[in-house]
Design a protein around this motif. Sequence first.
Motif, PDB file in Angstrom:
ATOM      1  N   ALA A 222       0.829  -1.201   0.000  1.00 33.13           N
ATOM      2  CA  ALA A 222       0.000   0.000   0.000  1.00 33.13           C
ATOM      3  C   ALA A 222       0.867   1.255   0.000  1.00 33.13           C
ATOM      4  CB  ALA A 222      -0.923  -0.009   1.203  1.00 33.13           C
ATOM      5  N   LEU A 223       1.945   1.269   0.795  1.00 33.89           N
ATOM      6  CA  LEU A 223       2.860   2.405   0.827  1.00 33.89           C
ATOM      7  C   LEU A 223       3.539   2.588  -0.527  1.00 33.89           C
ATOM      8  CD1 LEU A 223       4.428   4.634   2.256  1.00 33.89           C
ATOM      9  CD2 LEU A 223       6.043   2.895   3.055  1.00 33.89           C
ATOM     10  N   TYR A 224       3.971   1.498  -1.139  1.00 35.11           N
ATOM     11  CA  TYR A 224       4.642   1.585  -2.441  1.00 35.11           C
ATOM     12  C   TYR A 224       3.707   2.164  -3.504  1.00 35.11           C
ATOM     13  CZ  TYR A 224       6.781   0.083  -6.814  1.00 35.11           C
ATOM     14  OH  TYR A 224       7.305   0.054  -8.092  1.00 35.11           O
ATOM     15  N   ARG A 225       2.468   1.706  -3.513  1.00 37.51           N
ATOM     16  CA  ARG A 225       1.513   2.207  -4.507  1.00 37.51           C
ATOM     17  C   ARG A 225       1.224   3.687  -4.306  1.00 37.51           C
ATOM     18  NH1 ARG A 225      -3.034  -2.582  -5.476  1.00 37.51           N
ATOM     19  NH2 ARG A 225      -1.593  -4.074  -6.464  1.00 37.51           N
ATOM     20  N   LEU A 226       1.155   4.104  -3.042  1.00 35.87           N
ATOM     21  CA  LEU A 226       0.927   5.511  -2.765  1.00 35.87           C
ATOM     22  C   LEU A 226       2.115   6.347  -3.232  1.00 35.87           C
ATOM     23  CD1 LEU A 226      -1.008   7.560  -1.472  1.00 35.87           C
ATOM     24  CD2 LEU A 226       0.229   7.241   0.666  1.00 35.87           C
TER      25      LEU A 226
END
Length: 234
Positions: A222-226
Amino acid sequence: MQTLLDAFFNAFQLLASGDPELLGIVGLTLRVTGVALLLALLLGLPVGALLGLLGRFPGGGCVIPLIYTGMGLPPVVVGLFVYLLLSNQGLLGELGWLFTPSAMVMAQTIIALPLVVGLTLTAVQSLDPLLPLQLRALGATRWQLAWTMLVESKLGVFAAIVAAFGSIISEVGAVILVGGNIRGETRVLTTAIVLETRRGEFALAIALGLILLLLALLANVALYRLQQRGAHLR
């Protein structure tokens, strides 16, 4: 080698069958961690944003190092102090929280709070220093200013959330001290893994470990996609 393969096979069977004990442990873990993370965010995000906006202020030379020290505070030390607070002779002993999920939430909140404050503080300070001046010129109040700065530094704030989540969901020492690892009451993923490994019940330990890894992976994905979305918007 065959025993290890059997353990992994049995672990996947437990995961596929929806073992009640396993699901209970996962559910309690998510509840305790979720409440602790929410409390840490409610307290830590505004404090971190305000400290980042203040820049240099009286006492900042003591407060900021204390926050950064708290980011690396050994969880077992937090567990010790929470245990002493909640024990019969402690200041909060009358609450009767020791060896309950409430004590675990308290310990995990204390562990996560400095991470949220420190990383939010760093994220806000990394923004354009002219932005607060522009917002003040438009008549923004201090809380409106803090909220806008949080929104603008959303990548850093989300990193703080992920770091706090990872630190408390993988923590062992504090939750064992204040929770007692009681079956069906205070047994969470990490403490159950320790117990089942010591008992030689490797299948359940592996199944719990895989779930723990999956939760950490989902948070980092989720952090990477953000981060990728933020890079495309620039």
